[in-house]
Design a protein around this motif. Sequence first.
Motif: not given
Length: 196
Positions: A25-28, A184-196
């Motif tokens: 949802x967040x990425x969309x 948990x969602x906030x931490x997931x976003x932090x990680x994912x934003x690093x590779x995008x």
Amino acid sequence: MKGKFIVFEGIDGAGLTTQSTLLEKYLKSKGLNVLLTKEPTNSLIGGLIRAALKKEWKTSNDVLQLLFSADRAHHLNQEIIPALRDGKIVISDRYFLSTIAYGMVELEKEWLKSLNSKFPQPDIVIILDLPPKISIERIKSSRFGFELFEEEKRLEKIRNNFLELSKEYKNCFIIDASKSIEEVHRQVINLVEKIL
Ligand SMILES: Nc1ncnc2c1ncn2[C@@H]1O[C@H](COP(=O)(O)OP(=O)(O)OP(=O)(O)O)[C@@H](O)[C@H]1O
Ligand SMILES: [Mg+2]
């Protein structure tokens, strides 16, 4: 391949489906092109796996892990690789670390690793880590019936297997999944934003 491949792993009830859906949802919402998918798949092979997990179809542990790996090969060919070629962000709810972490409770770890050695390595593997006591409570309050893998002692071994494997494969990150869904969602976003 042009896209990015993000995988969620962890024990039953750790929140893989919750977090992979929130990330989709967040990425969309950022206008990105996302494919959310899961293992076991909805293919015929996935159906056999689900029947075995529910004990409706009796088979051995090695056959079960071969089926998981065959399902994965099919999943890659039919869905994951074409989507990555199209430049999509693919999110998979479980991938090959699950075969190894669950399978190695009874089977030889090296055999399971070699069975999965040709599959592409994800850009990020997010391991949702928490004590089985908590994950079992979550499952009990949300679902009917227990599947083959869901007993505390067994889940404790699987949890430790994931932690051990996180050191043997690249791009693995561990998140404390005992926190709230939002945290948990906030931490997931932090990680994912690093590779995008
Ligand atoms: N951080 C959290 N705090 C509290 N409850 C949670 C949290 N994450 C998920 N839950 C709840 O726990 C239950 C199990 O979550 P979910 O279905 O996402 O787990 P799962 O890891 O996908 O399980 P499985 O591997 O068995 O499919 C759901 O009812 C979900 O709402
Ligand atoms: Mg799930």
